[in-house]
Scaffold this motif. Structure first.
Motif, mmCIF file in Angstrom:
data_model
loop_
_atom_site.group_PDB
_atom_site.id
_atom_site.type_symbol
_atom_site.label_atom_id
_atom_site.label_comp_id
_atom_site.label_asym_id
_atom_site.label_seq_id
_atom_site.Cartn_x
_atom_site.Cartn_y
_atom_site.Cartn_z
ATOM 1 N N UNK A 162 10.320 4.962 35.258
ATOM 2 C CA UNK A 162 10.903 5.877 36.161
ATOM 3 C C UNK A 162 11.557 5.156 37.082
ATOM 4 N N UNK A 163 13.081 5.527 37.236
ATOM 5 C CA UNK A 163 13.642 5.271 38.565
ATOM 6 C C UNK A 163 14.037 6.138 39.189
ATOM 7 N N UNK A 164 14.083 6.183 40.679
ATOM 8 C CA UNK A 164 14.341 7.067 41.674
ATOM 9 C C UNK A 164 14.499 6.533 42.983
ATOM 10 N N UNK A 165 15.140 7.278 43.637
ATOM 11 C CA UNK A 165 15.580 6.759 45.206
ATOM 12 C C UNK A 165 14.077 6.832 45.929
ATOM 13 N N UNK A 166 14.256 5.818 47.015
ATOM 14 C CA UNK A 166 12.794 5.842 47.699
ATOM 15 C C UNK A 166 12.553 7.498 48.234
ATOM 16 N N UNK A 167 11.370 7.724 48.273
ATOM 17 C CA UNK A 167 10.965 8.886 48.591
ATOM 18 C C UNK A 167 10.093 8.648 49.761
ATOM 19 N N UNK A 168 9.924 9.770 50.865
ATOM 20 C CA UNK A 168 9.254 9.713 51.979
ATOM 21 C C UNK A 168 7.862 9.969 51.845
ATOM 22 N N UNK A 169 7.312 10.738 50.706
ATOM 23 C CA UNK A 169 5.834 10.938 50.598
ATOM 24 C C UNK A 169 5.409 9.897 49.525
ATOM 25 N N UNK A 170 4.018 9.711 49.504
ATOM 26 C CA UNK A 170 3.348 8.863 48.562
ATOM 27 C C UNK A 170 2.980 9.808 47.095
ATOM 28 N N UNK A 179 7.098 2.802 37.894
ATOM 29 C CA UNK A 179 7.908 3.517 38.650
ATOM 30 C C UNK A 179 8.911 2.249 39.610
ATOM 31 N N UNK A 180 10.114 2.320 39.615
ATOM 32 C CA UNK A 180 11.136 1.711 40.363
ATOM 33 C C UNK A 180 11.773 2.561 41.541
ATOM 34 N N UNK A 181 11.649 2.091 42.547
ATOM 35 C CA UNK A 181 12.439 2.997 43.646
ATOM 36 C C UNK A 181 13.603 1.829 44.351
ATOM 37 N N UNK A 182 14.525 2.896 44.320
ATOM 38 C CA UNK A 182 15.740 1.929 44.775
ATOM 39 C C UNK A 182 16.408 2.578 46.338
ATOM 40 N N UNK A 183 17.305 1.876 46.968
ATOM 41 C CA UNK A 183 17.644 2.406 48.198
ATOM 42 C C UNK A 183 18.717 3.049 47.530
ATOM 43 N N UNK A 184 19.049 4.380 48.399
ATOM 44 C CA UNK A 184 20.181 5.110 47.895
ATOM 45 C C UNK A 184 21.495 4.462 47.823
ATOM 46 N N UNK A 185 21.810 3.618 48.674
ATOM 47 C CA UNK A 185 22.782 2.983 49.029
ATOM 48 C C UNK A 185 23.048 1.876 47.724
ATOM 49 N N UNK A 186 22.045 1.540 47.187
ATOM 50 C CA UNK A 186 22.281 0.499 46.032
ATOM 51 C C UNK A 186 22.356 0.739 44.562
ATOM 52 N N UNK A 187 22.934 2.426 44.499
ATOM 53 C CA UNK A 187 23.057 3.148 43.232
ATOM 54 C C UNK A 187 24.495 3.755 43.460
ATOM 55 N N UNK A 188 25.152 3.877 42.295
ATOM 56 C CA UNK A 188 26.178 4.855 42.257
ATOM 57 C C UNK A 188 25.977 5.857 41.184
ATOM 58 N N UNK A 189 26.024 7.229 41.463
ATOM 59 C CA UNK A 189 25.445 8.305 40.473
ATOM 60 C C UNK A 189 26.757 9.159 40.477
ATOM 61 N N UNK A 190 27.701 9.192 39.476
ATOM 62 C CA UNK A 190 28.934 9.880 39.702
ATOM 63 C C UNK A 190 28.982 11.135 40.399
ATOM 64 N N UNK A 191 28.028 12.057 40.074
ATOM 65 C CA UNK A 191 28.016 13.333 40.552
ATOM 66 C C UNK A 191 27.347 13.269 42.132
ATOM 67 N N UNK A 192 26.863 12.346 42.380
ATOM 68 C CA UNK A 192 26.241 12.435 43.691
ATOM 69 C C UNK A 192 25.001 13.041 44.011
#
Length: 112
Positions: free
Chosen positions: A6-14, A39-52
């Protein structure tokens, strides 16, 4: 023995990945010992998803020996649980199913 990445942007909760795995195990009737979830968390600035849009990207490795309906149900169930656990909106997960052929998985020093 599904392997779920699972790859997702970093989340605020555990996020309790063990609980996620148990839920998936129960819903799919797969022994927990056979579950592998990474699970891999990424910084939202480190990824481009076309539809934002804040998507969850899931890669699922599963044996092609499984019935197509089982694989489809596993993909749908994994997506729904991931959306719930990572607090994402419904239908925001993309699941890519990679089928493993017999003889192409190397585990415990042997190909299976």
């Amino acid at each position: 023995m599904p392997c779920i990445h699972i790859r997702t942007g970093k989340v605020e909760h555990r996020v309790n990945i063990e609980d996620f795995s148990y839920q998936l195990s129960q819903k799919m009737d797969i022994p927990i010992e056979r579950m592998n979830v990474i699970v891999d968390y990424y910084e939202k600035t480190d990824v481009f998803i076309g539809r934002n849009t804040d998507f969850i990207i899931i890669t699922l490795w599963v044996s092609e020996a499984n019935e197509k309906e089982f694989i489809r149900n596993l993909a749908k169930t994994t997506a729904a649980l991931a959306e719930k656990y990572f607090h994402k909106k419904e239908k925001s997960a993309a699941v890519m199913c990679n089928l493993m052929r017999e003889g192409y998985l190397f585990i415990h020093d042997q190909f299976i």
